[in-house]
Design an enzyme around this catalytic site. Structure first.
Site, PDB file in Angstrom:
ATOM      1  CE  LYS A  14      -3.841  -2.268   2.501  1.00  0.00           C
ATOM      2  NZ  LYS A  14      -4.641  -2.239   3.763  1.00  0.00           N
ATOM      3  CE1 TYR A  54      -9.336  -3.000   1.289  1.00  0.00           C
ATOM      4  CE2 TYR A  54      -8.716  -0.846   0.439  1.00  0.00           C
ATOM      5  CZ  TYR A  54      -8.390  -2.037   1.066  1.00  0.00           C
ATOM      6  OH  TYR A  54      -7.089  -2.261   1.471  1.00  0.00           O
ATOM      7  CG  PHE A  62     -13.202   2.370   8.279  1.00  0.00           C
ATOM      8  CD1 PHE A  62     -12.672   1.674   7.196  1.00  0.00           C
ATOM      9  CD2 PHE A  62     -13.859   1.651   9.275  1.00  0.00           C
ATOM     10  CE1 PHE A  62     -12.803   0.296   7.104  1.00  0.00           C
ATOM     11  CE2 PHE A  62     -13.985   0.263   9.196  1.00  0.00           C
ATOM     12  CZ  PHE A  62     -13.452  -0.423   8.096  1.00  0.00           C
ATOM     13  NE  ARG A  97      -5.736 -12.294   5.762  1.00  0.00           N
ATOM     14  CZ  ARG A  97      -6.452 -11.162   5.802  1.00  0.00           C
ATOM     15  NH1 ARG A  97      -6.486 -10.330   4.754  1.00  0.00           N
ATOM     16  NH2 ARG A  97      -7.116 -10.827   6.872  1.00  0.00           N
ATOM     17  CB  THR A 103      -7.243  -6.322   9.937  1.00  0.00           C
ATOM     18  OG1 THR A 103      -7.577  -7.503   9.203  1.00  0.00           O
ATOM     19  CG2 THR A 103      -7.699  -5.092   9.184  1.00  0.00           C
ATOM     20  NE  ARG A 114      -2.330  -6.144   6.977  1.00  0.00           N
ATOM     21  CZ  ARG A 114      -3.516  -6.648   6.668  1.00  0.00           C
ATOM     22  NH1 ARG A 114      -4.130  -7.478   7.491  1.00  0.00           N
ATOM     23  NH2 ARG A 114      -4.101  -6.316   5.521  1.00  0.00           N
ATOM     24  CG  ASN A 128      -3.318  -2.746   7.205  1.00  0.00           C
ATOM     25  OD1 ASN A 128      -3.233  -2.252   6.080  1.00  0.00           O
ATOM     26  ND2 ASN A 128      -4.392  -3.383   7.629  1.00  0.00           N
ATOM     27  CG  HIS A 131      -5.067  -6.298  -0.056  1.00  0.00           C
ATOM     28  ND1 HIS A 131      -6.240  -6.330   0.649  1.00  0.00           N
ATOM     29  CD2 HIS A 131      -5.197  -7.221  -1.049  1.00  0.00           C
ATOM     30  CE1 HIS A 131      -7.061  -7.222   0.100  1.00  0.00           C
ATOM     31  NE2 HIS A 131      -6.453  -7.779  -0.930  1.00  0.00           N
ATOM     32  CD  GLU A 142      -8.945  -9.189  -2.852  1.00  0.00           C
ATOM     33  OE1 GLU A 142      -7.762  -9.611  -2.752  1.00  0.00           O
ATOM     34  OE2 GLU A 142      -9.648  -8.951  -1.850  1.00  0.00           O
TER      35      GLU A 142
HETATM   36  N1  UDP Z   1      -9.598  -1.095   7.985  1.00  0.00           N
HETATM   37  C1  UDP Z   1      -9.593  -0.054   8.903  1.00  0.00           C
HETATM   38  N2  UDP Z   1     -10.339  -0.171  10.042  1.00  0.00           N
HETATM   39  C2  UDP Z   1     -11.072  -1.295  10.330  1.00  0.00           C
HETATM   40  C3  UDP Z   1     -11.067  -2.347   9.405  1.00  0.00           C
HETATM   41  C4  UDP Z   1     -10.312  -2.220   8.240  1.00  0.00           C
HETATM   42  O1  UDP Z   1      -8.934   0.961   8.668  1.00  0.00           O
HETATM   43  O2  UDP Z   1     -11.718  -1.345  11.384  1.00  0.00           O
HETATM   44  C5  UDP Z   1      -8.806  -0.970   6.735  1.00  0.00           C
HETATM   45  C6  UDP Z   1      -7.433  -1.641   6.852  1.00  0.00           C
HETATM   46  O3  UDP Z   1      -6.484  -0.862   6.130  1.00  0.00           O
HETATM   47  C7  UDP Z   1      -7.696  -2.988   6.209  1.00  0.00           C
HETATM   48  C8  UDP Z   1      -8.685  -2.608   5.100  1.00  0.00           C
HETATM   49  O4  UDP Z   1      -9.495  -1.605   5.679  1.00  0.00           O
HETATM   50  O5  UDP Z   1      -6.503  -3.581   5.725  1.00  0.00           O
HETATM   51  C9  UDP Z   1      -9.532  -3.761   4.600  1.00  0.00           C
HETATM   52  O6  UDP Z   1     -10.243  -4.331   5.673  1.00  0.00           O
HETATM   53  P1  UDP Z   1     -10.425  -5.907   5.805  1.00  0.00           P
HETATM   54  O7  UDP Z   1     -11.436  -6.128   6.879  1.00  0.00           O
HETATM   55  O8  UDP Z   1     -10.674  -6.502   4.469  1.00  0.00           O
HETATM   56  O9  UDP Z   1      -8.998  -6.378   6.394  1.00  0.00           O
HETATM   57  P2  UDP Z   1      -7.758  -7.113   5.688  1.00  0.00           P
HETATM   58  O10 UDP Z   1      -8.329  -8.171   4.790  1.00  0.00           O
HETATM   59  O11 UDP Z   1      -6.976  -6.069   4.928  1.00  0.00           O
HETATM   60  O12 UDP Z   1      -6.967  -7.689   6.830  1.00  0.00           O
HETATM   61 MG    MG Z   2      -9.791  -8.068   3.317  1.00  0.00          MG
END
Ligand code: UDP
Ligand code: MG
Length: 173
Positions: A14, A54, A62, A97, A103, A114, A128, A131, A142
């Site tokens: 990112k 997203y 957010f 992952r 996350t 992260r 973080n 992705h 994706e």
């Molecule tokens: N995100 C955030 N606050 C939250 C949840 C998600 O800022 O409470 C952001 C964060 O950058 C995250 C992205 O939104 O990586 C996508 O969210 P997701 O739940 O898909 O998490 P990921 O798959 O990236 O772990």
């Molecule tokens: Mg995700």
């Protein structure tokens, strides 16, 4: 030994990861997986691409800040981009992952990408740095959103030939 489960997964470094010059560190960490890279490119993220990527979070408070974040709007012109990659191999989705970490960077294991490099902004966005797709359905959606078949080495998903419609495009001058 069980039969391998060959998967593809989308990884994005990112804009905050690029701004912090973490590309090398992140690629080194991901190399621990022994997965192969089948696609890689730098992408200037349009609002439309950000929204599609997203889409599952569109009702979250957010979401507008998340679109700004993935488009790199707060880091200056040079960082309005991401490094998009496709990793492939046995259990690729979970392997990436695991190394990426949770996350929420405050909750992520401190040895994960992260956990080591992420932060939460004053606006509450989890910056973080990476992705990683979270299921086979997500990774296919994706990867098809971010990459064309010709940008991937190997036939990871069925593709078909199509005639290009006449359109203006750039060639080297
Ligand atoms: N995100 C955030 N606050 C939250 C949840 C998600 O800022 O409470 C952001 C964060 O950058 C995250 C992205 O939104 O990586 C996508 O969210 P997701 O739940 O898909 O998490 P990921 O798959 O990236 O772990
Ligand atoms: Mg995700």
């Amino acid at each position: 030994m069980s039969t391998p489960d060959i998967q593809n997964t989308l990884v994005l470094i990112k804009p905050d990861g690029l701004k912090k010059s973490l590309t090398g560190n992140i690629l080194t960490k991901l190399a621990e997986t022994r997965l192969i890279i089948v696609g890689a490119k730098v992408v200037s993220v349009s609002r439309e691409l950000a929204e599609q990527h997203y889409i599952h979070l569109k009702d979250k408070p957010f979401f507008p800040e998340l679109l700004n974040y993935i488009q790199g709007k707060m880091y200056g012109e040079e960082y309005k981009r991401v490094l998009a990659m496709v990793y492939r191999g046995d259990g690729a989705i979970q392997k990436v992952r695991d190394i990426a970490g949770s996350t929420n960077p405050e909750e992520a294991d401190s040895t994960s990408i992260r956990g080591a490099y992420g932060r939460i902004t004053t606006k509450g966005v989890f910056e973080n740095v990476i992705h990683a797709s979270s299921s086979t359905a997500d990774s296919e959606r994706e990867i098809k959103l971010w990459f064309k078949p010709a940008e991937i080495v190997g036939n990871i998903y069925p593709a078909k030939k199509a005639m290009a419609e006449a359109h203006e495009h750039f060639v080297w001058a």
